[in-house]
Write a protein that holds these residues in place. Structure first.
Motif, PDB file in Angstrom:
ATOM      1  N   PRO A  19       0.828  -1.209   0.000  1.00 51.75           N
ATOM      2  CA  PRO A  19       0.000   0.000   0.000  1.00 51.75           C
ATOM      3  C   PRO A  19       0.865   1.263   0.000  1.00 51.75           C
ATOM      4  O   PRO A  19       1.916   1.308   0.633  1.00 51.75           O
ATOM      5  N   LEU A  20       0.428   2.251  -0.736  1.00 54.99           N
ATOM      6  CA  LEU A  20       1.063   3.564  -0.813  1.00 54.99           C
ATOM      7  C   LEU A  20       2.466   3.537  -1.421  1.00 54.99           C
ATOM      8  O   LEU A  20       3.232   4.483  -1.256  1.00 54.99           O
ATOM      9  N   VAL A  21       2.826   2.453  -2.104  1.00 55.29           N
ATOM     10  CA  VAL A  21       4.137   2.363  -2.739  1.00 55.29           C
ATOM     11  C   VAL A  21       3.931   2.300  -4.253  1.00 55.29           C
ATOM     12  O   VAL A  21       3.158   1.494  -4.747  1.00 55.29           O
ATOM     13  N   ASN A  22       4.620   3.168  -4.953  1.00 55.46           N
ATOM     14  CA  ASN A  22       4.614   3.115  -6.405  1.00 55.46           C
ATOM     15  C   ASN A  22       5.995   3.514  -6.898  1.00 55.46           C
ATOM     16  O   ASN A  22       6.862   3.867  -6.112  1.00 55.46           O
ATOM     17  N   ALA A  23       6.201   3.449  -8.181  1.00 53.80           N
ATOM     18  CA  ALA A  23       7.521   3.776  -8.730  1.00 53.80           C
ATOM     19  C   ALA A  23       7.367   4.533 -10.031  1.00 53.80           C
ATOM     20  O   ALA A  23       6.462   4.283 -10.813  1.00 53.80           O
ATOM     21  N   GLY A  24       8.273   5.431 -10.236  1.00 52.47           N
ATOM     22  CA  GLY A  24       8.398   6.104 -11.510  1.00 52.47           C
ATOM     23  C   GLY A  24       9.677   5.633 -12.164  1.00 52.47           C
ATOM     24  O   GLY A  24      10.325   4.687 -11.687  1.00 52.47           O
ATOM     25  N   LEU A  25      10.031   6.278 -13.238  1.00 54.42           N
ATOM     26  CA  LEU A  25      11.275   5.967 -13.932  1.00 54.42           C
ATOM     27  C   LEU A  25      12.199   7.163 -13.791  1.00 54.42           C
ATOM     28  O   LEU A  25      11.751   8.307 -13.870  1.00 54.42           O
ATOM     29  N   ALA A  26      13.472   6.904 -13.596  1.00 49.29           N
ATOM     30  CA  ALA A  26      14.435   7.991 -13.456  1.00 49.29           C
ATOM     31  C   ALA A  26      15.598   7.777 -14.415  1.00 49.29           C
ATOM     32  O   ALA A  26      16.255   6.749 -14.382  1.00 49.29           O
ATOM     33  N   ILE A  27      15.784   8.754 -15.272  1.00 47.90           N
ATOM     34  CA  ILE A  27      16.933   8.802 -16.166  1.00 47.90           C
ATOM     35  C   ILE A  27      17.729   9.983 -15.641  1.00 47.90           C
ATOM     36  O   ILE A  27      17.223  11.104 -15.638  1.00 47.90           O
ATOM     37  N   HIS A  28      18.912   9.767 -15.178  1.00 50.80           N
ATOM     38  CA  HIS A  28      19.581  10.893 -14.536  1.00 50.80           C
ATOM     39  C   HIS A  28      19.623  12.116 -15.439  1.00 50.80           C
ATOM     40  O   HIS A  28      19.158  13.181 -15.085  1.00 50.80           O
ATOM     41  N   SER A  29      20.177  11.974 -16.638  1.00 53.79           N
ATOM     42  CA  SER A  29      20.270  13.105 -17.559  1.00 53.79           C
ATOM     43  C   SER A  29      20.668  12.588 -18.932  1.00 53.79           C
ATOM     44  O   SER A  29      21.079  11.443 -19.082  1.00 53.79           O
ATOM     45  N   LEU A  30      20.571  13.463 -19.912  1.00 58.17           N
ATOM     46  CA  LEU A  30      21.040  13.095 -21.249  1.00 58.17           C
ATOM     47  C   LEU A  30      22.554  12.931 -21.265  1.00 58.17           C
ATOM     48  O   LEU A  30      23.104  12.236 -22.102  1.00 58.17           O
ATOM     49  N   ARG A  31      23.209  13.556 -20.327  1.00 50.67           N
ATOM     50  CA  ARG A  31      24.669  13.412 -20.237  1.00 50.67           C
ATOM     51  C   ARG A  31      25.040  12.049 -19.662  1.00 50.67           C
ATOM     52  O   ARG A  31      26.050  11.477 -20.031  1.00 50.67           O
ATOM     53  N   ALA A  32      24.205  11.516 -18.793  1.00 58.20           N
ATOM     54  CA  ALA A  32      24.518  10.253 -18.109  1.00 58.20           C
ATOM     55  C   ALA A  32      23.938   9.028 -18.807  1.00 58.20           C
ATOM     56  O   ALA A  32      24.360   7.913 -18.531  1.00 58.20           O
ATOM     57  N   ALA A  33      22.978   9.208 -19.687  1.00 63.10           N
ATOM     58  CA  ALA A  33      22.333   8.074 -20.352  1.00 63.10           C
ATOM     59  C   ALA A  33      22.431   8.249 -21.865  1.00 63.10           C
ATOM     60  O   ALA A  33      22.272   9.359 -22.373  1.00 63.10           O
ATOM     61  N   ALA A  34      22.682   7.181 -22.550  1.00 65.02           N
ATOM     62  CA  ALA A  34      22.763   7.236 -24.012  1.00 65.02           C
ATOM     63  C   ALA A  34      21.383   7.517 -24.596  1.00 65.02           C
ATOM     64  O   ALA A  34      20.386   6.984 -24.105  1.00 65.02           O
ATOM     65  N   PRO A  35      21.318   8.337 -25.626  1.00 67.11           N
ATOM     66  CA  PRO A  35      20.025   8.605 -26.255  1.00 67.11           C
ATOM     67  C   PRO A  35      19.284   7.329 -26.653  1.00 67.11           C
ATOM     68  O   PRO A  35      18.060   7.253 -26.528  1.00 67.11           O
TER      69      PRO A  35
END
Length: 111
Positions: A19-35
């Protein structure tokens, strides 16, 4: 950690039944993750209702690195790739320029 790993982790949290737990997605930044990884995660998340968090222009170096890697500023690139929708949380858009804000407005019209 790749796009598939992030997607599996978010799904596992979302399906935990806690209960009351959910998740989103996190991409730190365009600098840290490949397009390519960002696009892959976006495709996997089609139909996902949770938030997608990304740092977009916290530092001028972040903007410069994005320009060098993609030929576009961070928000400009996200908009040009058709990635933006209401789920996207553009964090620390300190160095966004008016054209990027306008691209966001066009991508996410008022309700």
């Amino acid at each position: 950690m790749g796009a598939a790993d992030v997607w599996r982790a978010a799904r596992a949290i979302g399906e935990s039944g806690r209960p009351l737990v959910n998740a989103g997605l996190a991409i730190h930044s365009l600098r840290a993750a490949a397009p390519e990884s960002i696009g892959e995660l976006r495709r996997m998340a089609d139909g996902f209702a949770g938030p997608i968090h990304i740092h977009v222009a916290e530092q001028t170096a972040e903007v410069d690195d994005c320009l060098q890697a993609t030929g576009a500023r961070p928000i400009e690139w996200l908009a040009k790739e058709g990635l933006l929708d209401r789920r996207w949380q553009l964090v620390h858009a300190t160095h966004a320029v008016p054209a990027e804000i306008e691209a966001w407005r066009r991508a996410v019209p008022p309700r």
